[in-house]
Scaffold this active site. Structure first.
Site, short mmCIF file in Angstrom:
data_model
loop_
_atom_site.label_atom_id
_atom_site.label_comp_id
_atom_site.label_asym_id
_atom_site.label_seq_id
_atom_site.Cartn_x
_atom_site.Cartn_y
_atom_site.Cartn_z
N ASP A 109 37.54 43.77 36.64
CA ASP A 109 38.97 43.70 37.08
C ASP A 109 39.54 44.36 38.40
O ASP A 109 39.59 45.49 38.34
CB ASP A 109 39.78 44.05 35.65
CG ASP A 109 41.62 43.71 35.89
OD1 ASP A 109 41.86 43.28 37.04
OD2 ASP A 109 42.02 43.77 35.05
N TRP B 33 45.05 48.14 30.97
CA TRP B 33 44.52 46.89 30.84
C TRP B 33 43.05 46.76 30.66
O TRP B 33 42.79 45.66 29.96
CB TRP B 33 44.73 46.48 32.36
CG TRP B 33 46.20 46.35 32.72
CD1 TRP B 33 46.88 47.28 33.64
CD2 TRP B 33 47.04 45.62 32.36
NE1 TRP B 33 48.08 46.83 33.66
CE2 TRP B 33 48.27 45.68 32.97
CE3 TRP B 33 46.97 44.52 31.49
CZ2 TRP B 33 49.34 45.14 32.57
CZ3 TRP B 33 48.02 43.65 31.34
CH2 TRP B 33 49.36 44.12 32.08
N LYS C 242 49.41 41.42 43.70
CA LYS C 242 49.43 42.65 44.22
C LYS C 242 49.14 42.66 45.73
O LYS C 242 49.84 43.21 46.56
CB LYS C 242 48.84 43.69 43.22
CG LYS C 242 49.31 43.68 41.96
CD LYS C 242 48.44 44.29 41.06
CE LYS C 242 48.71 44.13 39.63
NZ LYS C 242 50.16 44.42 39.29
#
Ligand code: PMP
Length: 374
Positions: A184, A113, A208
């Site tokens: 992030d 990511w 999440k």
């Protein structure tokens, strides 16, 4: 908030959900959300049927906003926004606002990511890796020892939890007061206390730890926000969103409602210190099962101090056994354990809503499987 006996009974044989995301949500939240889908108390209409400008929704929005601010101890220097486009949207929106001519965005490349965030920024301006652990297959975090941040750095970007590789910064790196730190936190936001004032911007897709997909939490330094580019479409400007309470366009009202419920649930549990302790306990149970298996299960992270408390990744002695493990565990009601397609192996995502009993069921299954196949 607590689930009704009827829902608890019905849920007794729900699968235990180890999915990486969209992921497990607290049962209490699901039950309350189900009620809100039909009719909000005192309103009689579904949360999805009312105007985002109505007093009823304003109350929900304020509660979600204030709930997150309290949980994360967001100082007045920072703004909390609810945006759309997921974390990948932020891969683009951060450089769109803040990566200016003559500057470079620098990335701590700790996984898939982080690499994706770098590549997206590079489509909009100058972007490069500050450090990377790609040469170690991302099985550990990159070292920042002796690394200086060059002049002309627009910001340094990190990823707190690496959702594919099972690494997590035990403590987030700090780059000092002169460097803008963008993080992030998609796969570990709200899982432990953080010091928001260390960051120029934090972002996280909610799906999440904070709610359903469709909403992105952004926490941004107000001063930096004011320095963002004004010559970009308004819909992508953080300052425009902030001036409009994240409602420059119609926000994802149902998702915001769920974030409010998750925040209330977390506060009821005792906040981030309490959930961090529970997360430690769950992770310890799983890592102990891996390390105590006589080598049958092998953790994929090479340095124990880099092991994640949210994402536990491991392998069995062969790919064939990995597959069998995933199939048999699903048969026993333990679902979502297959590793990411880019990595393989097993991945148990044990986000906030997973309770200790769910992890204990997985540990029991692991021990039984190892006995039968070891
Ligand atoms: N960053 C991290 C750390 C992630 O785990 C994910 C999704 N798994 C993403 C970014 C991408 O998120 P989204 O699908 O919300 O764009």
């Amino acid at each position: 908030m607590s689930a009704s006996p009827a829902v608890r009974n019905a849920a007794a044989d729900r699968p235990v959900n180890f999915s990486a995301g969209p992921a497990i949500l607290p049962l209490e939240v699901l039950e309350e959300a189900a009620r809100g889908v039909i009719a909000l108390d005192g309103i009689g209409l579904s949360v999805m049927e009312i105007s985002h400008r109505s007093a009823a929704f304003e109350t929900i929005y304020e509660r979600a906003h204030e709930g997150l601010k309290r949980l994360l101890r967001v100082p007045d220097t920072h703004e909390v926004l609810f945006l759309q486009g997921g974390a990948r949207g932020q891969f683009a929106q951060v450089p769109l606002n803040f990566l200016k001519q003559g500057q470079t965005a620098r990335f701590v490349v700790s996984g898939y990511w982080a690499q994706g965030a770098l590549e997206e920024a590079a489509t909009l301006g100058q972007a490069e890796a500050l450090v990377s652990s790609e040469d170690r297959q991302f099985a550990e975090l990159p070292s920042l020892d002796g690394v200086d941040i060059p002049k002309g750095t627009a910001y340094v970007h990190t990823t707190s939890n690496n959702t594919l590789y099972g690494t997590q910064w035990p403590q987030m790196p700090s780059f000092g007061p002169d460097v803008r730190h963008v993080c992030d936190m998609s796969s570990d936001i709200l899982s432990r206390p953080i010091d928001v004032s260390d960051y120029a911007l934090i972002y996280a897709g909610a799906q999440k730890n904070a709610g359903p997909s469709g909403i992105t939490i952004v926490i941004v330094d107000k001063q930096w926000m004011a320095e963002g580019r004004q010559d970009i479409p308004k819909i992508w400007r953080y300052d425009v969103m902030a001036k409009n309470q994240s409602m420059y366009n119609t926000p994802p009202t149902f998702a915001i409602y769920c974030v409010d419920l998750v925040a209330q649930w977390l506060e009821g549990l005792g906040g981030l210190d309490a959930i961090a302790e529970r997360n430690e306990t769950k992770a310890r149970l799983l890592y102990d099962a891996i390390d105590g298996s006589g080598g049958f299960y092998r953790g994929t992270v090479t340095r124990p101090e880099h092991r994640s408390r949210m994402t536990v990744t491991y392998r069995l002695p062969s790919e064939q056994l990995d597959k069998q493990f995933v199939a048999e565990s699903a048969g026993q009601g333990l679902v979502g354990l297959k590793g990411h397609r880019a990595v393989g192996g097993i991945r148990a995502s044990i986000y906030n809503a997973m309770d200790v009993a769910g992890v204990e069921r997985l540990v029991d299954f692991m021990q039984d499987f190892a006995r039968r196949h070891g």
